[in-house]
Write a protein that holds these residues in place. Structure first.
Motif, PDB file in Angstrom:
ATOM      1  N   UNK A  96     -10.432   1.627   0.050  1.00  0.00           N
ATOM      2  CA  UNK A  96      -9.509   1.041   1.019  1.00  0.00           C
ATOM      3  C   UNK A  96     -10.361   0.461   2.148  1.00  0.00           C
TER       4      UNK A  96
ATOM      5  N   UNK B 223       0.824  -1.200   0.000  1.00  0.00           N
ATOM      6  CA  UNK B 223       0.000   0.000   0.000  1.00  0.00           C
ATOM      7  C   UNK B 223       0.865   1.260   0.000  1.00  0.00           C
ATOM      8  N   UNK B 224       1.844   1.234   0.883  1.00  0.00           N
ATOM      9  CA  UNK B 224       2.741   2.375   1.015  1.00  0.00           C
ATOM     10  C   UNK B 224       3.465   2.676  -0.286  1.00  0.00           C
TER      11      UNK B 224
ATOM     12  N   UNK C 259       2.802  14.157  -1.258  1.00  0.00           N
ATOM     13  CA  UNK C 259       2.414  12.760  -1.202  1.00  0.00           C
ATOM     14  C   UNK C 259       0.985  12.650  -1.713  1.00  0.00           C
ATOM     15  N   UNK C 260       0.741  11.753  -2.615  1.00  0.00           N
ATOM     16  CA  UNK C 260      -0.611  11.493  -3.086  1.00  0.00           C
ATOM     17  C   UNK C 260      -1.026  10.105  -2.670  1.00  0.00           C
ATOM     18  N   UNK C 261      -2.111  10.012  -1.938  1.00  0.00           N
ATOM     19  CA  UNK C 261      -2.642   8.705  -1.585  1.00  0.00           C
ATOM     20  C   UNK C 261      -4.130   8.782  -1.847  1.00  0.00           C
ATOM     21  N   UNK C 262      -4.487   8.803  -3.102  1.00  0.00           N
ATOM     22  CA  UNK C 262      -5.868   9.085  -3.488  1.00  0.00           C
ATOM     23  C   UNK C 262      -6.822   7.966  -3.096  1.00  0.00           C
ATOM     24  N   UNK C 263      -8.041   8.393  -2.803  1.00  0.00           N
ATOM     25  CA  UNK C 263      -9.062   7.467  -2.344  1.00  0.00           C
ATOM     26  C   UNK C 263      -9.828   6.843  -3.506  1.00  0.00           C
TER      27      UNK C 263
ATOM     28  N   UNK D 130       1.262   4.457  -2.643  1.00  0.00           N
ATOM     29  CA  UNK D 130       1.029   5.867  -2.373  1.00  0.00           C
ATOM     30  C   UNK D 130       2.278   6.691  -2.633  1.00  0.00           C
ATOM     31  N   UNK D 131       3.453   6.129  -2.356  1.00  0.00           N
ATOM     32  CA  UNK D 131       4.691   6.870  -2.578  1.00  0.00           C
ATOM     33  C   UNK D 131       4.918   7.088  -4.078  1.00  0.00           C
TER      34      UNK D 131
END
Lengths: 424, 424
Positions: free
Chosen positions: B39, B14-15, B31-35, B18-19
């Motif tokens: 999740x 997962x990390x 940092x982009x960790x789009x929904x 997002x990275x």
């Protein structure tokens, strides 16, 4: 110091002897404990001088001395129906300086302390944003961080005093506060990352605990000085303080500092949830309720002497100390009175003076053994003067639970015992 | 954060995802960790949202989360013959901000940690004074107090580095330091009470532990800023830090901060005891030994990334952080290099800047995944610049154990793993 419990009768005799020789504050001599009479505790070897102590592997994470076992958070069971939706209180009368140790920072939960694996924690930003986002803890750790020492005070702190002196001890009247160094990412940076839309003027912060705590926060404050914090006093947040992530809303009531922070929703108006309607509003005499009373105004309390910390040493040189804070800035000045307000004396401040942080004050005096009526009055950097309870009641009546920052009074009798009283 | 251990393989995936979407530091997006992809940790209810947590009576004195169990003091057993005369080290790589929590402040004992009942503790002042005196703890509590945040660094901190890179981790190379708020009585006030005679130019401070630790302190320092302290970070001193009473000698080597303080003798010359002759002196190449090298000069270290805290998230936005301090004042500036000193960048300071206290610095950069040679260089308020190890060795040789404040280097490989190395 919890000397109260640890002094045996023979110690008391020694202390009385040393105190009797002192007391001449004016001459500059505070305490005389002359070595003319041989003291076996000086002349003979004690066990700790004869035998080796514990090694450096004894406690990878250390705890206080067994002699400090009374320095703990305490609950008042009758205050709430259940201990998972309740409060415990910081032992202010046992502390000094401005930092509250993490292990005794007061707790307030609404559904118990959620225990979360940081690897499974997520923070979502949704609502009126360009890009809804989900952050892992590691994502958050990649943003620039800041460090600030801030006080966190529950809006209900001192709430029982609206109707008169109720709880006997500053741990219970004023112990819903702590003051720690927070490390976190400015909330502004996370909101900028998601892109707040032009009509996004409010934020809903939501906790991941069973209570699903929610509060509405105006965007102006969110973009100003709020932090998404993951450390307190250098180490990870404690479970009961929202591990692994909490909101820090400097100077504002503690209820808004959402713990176990899982979601930030951007909207165009406040949500009017339970914690900002039924609770955390101030019912006035005329039936109106003050709402969105977020800022914690300037306040102070004398922590020693106080009901849980009587004067044990009899007349003579006496140290009075206490704490003061303001949600609007720093505390340049505190005044204290020994006679219920007839004469006020400027206290001595000592320790860092930081924005929206606790401050420590002292007033040393030569106690003549007569009864005292102790009060402290904080003045903050905006010039605001801490009011009396009478002044507060004049405007706010006696229905309120929250935002009582009135001047507190301790009555000290001839034996040095202190009691919570009302004056005026 | 000890994320390193708590991330399971699925979390790592997962990390990484997002990275990979982030990294554009220049564009302002960190940092982009789009929904966009649902999740389950957001869409489904976790146990901590379904069930009540612990109540407020669970821990009168609280401890860290079980997920932080690796954030502890650590010993290096082969360093010393016995653990009662040894050291453990502060986990600097796990901390942030400037405050060290009391439970993980490094320890150094010479005869184990003495456990003393404060009711039975005495402090004697004798020698060249008008009135020899014995103080109980309660006597001391009747003098005016002060609060100061100070670092305490062992003179031997980083001592293994004189002969080259030795220990792999900043906990072990630099962990003989802590930084806490001390509350105590100015030593000056106690000495004035006893009345120091005109030829009283030195002070011998003696501990009540089995080692009977003693150090000579010049009267000028004793009357300047030393404290007789009884609190750290608000609460009573910890046993391993000298409970109930220790000497605080701001900016000077930790060995002089006598713990379990039982006696102060005033004399006209230093005593030349073991800890200031055989130990805590610096043997030079020509056979001479530097003595009375009390002040801890400006120093810094990068705490993250470091050997115990590798970069786990791969290339992209990366937070570099560390600490800096000086026994001569504050730290207005720290520079960092990513390439072993070819290019230096001014770091960002965040948190209180206090005299003789630890300071926190940050440098955010966009890591391209190539190897790094990380160094930090502190500049203190006197203008003194932290030297290289080479510069130190030029004047002091390699026989020394103490006072190594040279610039430290971490090599970071393409996998983000860090190692203690020498450059130049």
């Amino acid at each position: 110091m919890s000397d109260k419990k640890s002094f045996s009768p023979s110690r008391r005799t020694f202390l009385t002897a040393s105190a009797a020789a002192g007391g001449a504050l004016a001459s500059g001599q505070l305490v005389h404990a002359q070595a003319a009479t041989p003291d076996p505790l000086i002349t003979e070897a004690q066990p700790w001088r004869q035998y080796l102590g514990a090694g450096v592997d004894a406690a990878p994470y250390g705890m206080p001395s067994p002699y400090e076992s009374e320095v703990v958070r305490r609950t008042v069971p009758w205050l709430t129906a259940d201990l998972v939706s309740s409060i415990n209180f910081t032992p202010l009368h046992e502390l000094d300086g401005i930092i509250t140790p993490n292990g005794i920072c007061f707790e307030r939960h609404h559904g118990g302390a959620a225990e979360i694996d940081p690897a499974d924690h997520r923070l979502m930003i949704n609502g009126l944003v360009d890009t809804p986002m989900v952050f892992t803890m590691e994502d958050i750790m990649r943003f620039p961080r800041e460090n600030h020492v801030y006080f966190l005070e529950c809006a209900a702190n001192t709430g029982m005093e609206w109707a008169g002196a109720q709880l006997n001890g500053c741990q219970f009247t004023h112990g819903m506060i702590h003051n720690v160094e927070y490390t976190g990412v400015p909330l502004r940076l996370l909101l900028e990352e998601a892109g707040v839309q032009t009509n996004g003027r409010w934020l809903l912060a939501e906790g991941a605990d069973a209570a699903g705590m929610t509060r509405s926060i105006p965007m102006e404050k969110a973009l100003d000085d709020c932090l998404v914090a993951f450390k307190m006093n250098g180490e990870a947040l404690r479970v009961e303080q929202g591990y692994p992530l909490r909101l820090v809303v400097p100077g504002w009531e503690g209820n808004m500092w959402i713990k176990w922070l899982r979601r930030l929703e951007v909207g165009d108006e406040p949500w009017h949830h339970r914690e900002e309607t039924s609770k955390y509003t101030d019912l006035l005499e005329d039936g109106d309720a003050r709402r969105f009373t977020w800022v914690m105004d300037a306040k102070s309390v004398i922590t020693n002497p106080s009901p849980q910390a009587p004067i044990l040493h009899g007349p003579g040189p006496t140290v009075l100390t206490g704490i003061a804070w303001s949600g609007r800035g720093t505390i340049p000045r505190v005044d204290v009175t020994l006679d219920g307000g007839r004469n006020w004396h400027q206290a001595r401040m000592s320790g860092p003076s930081l924005d929206k942080s606790m401050h420590r004050f002292y007033y040393e005096f030569d106690w003549d053994g007569s009864p005292l009526l102790l009060q402290s009055r904080a003045i903050d950097s905006t010039g605001y003067v801490q009011p009396t309870k009478e002044q507060l009641r004049e405007f706010r009546g006696e229905n309120s639970i929250y935002h009582n920052n009135g001047i507190q009074t301790w009555f000290v009798n001839e034996n040095g015992e202190a009691e919570n009283v009302e004056v005026g």
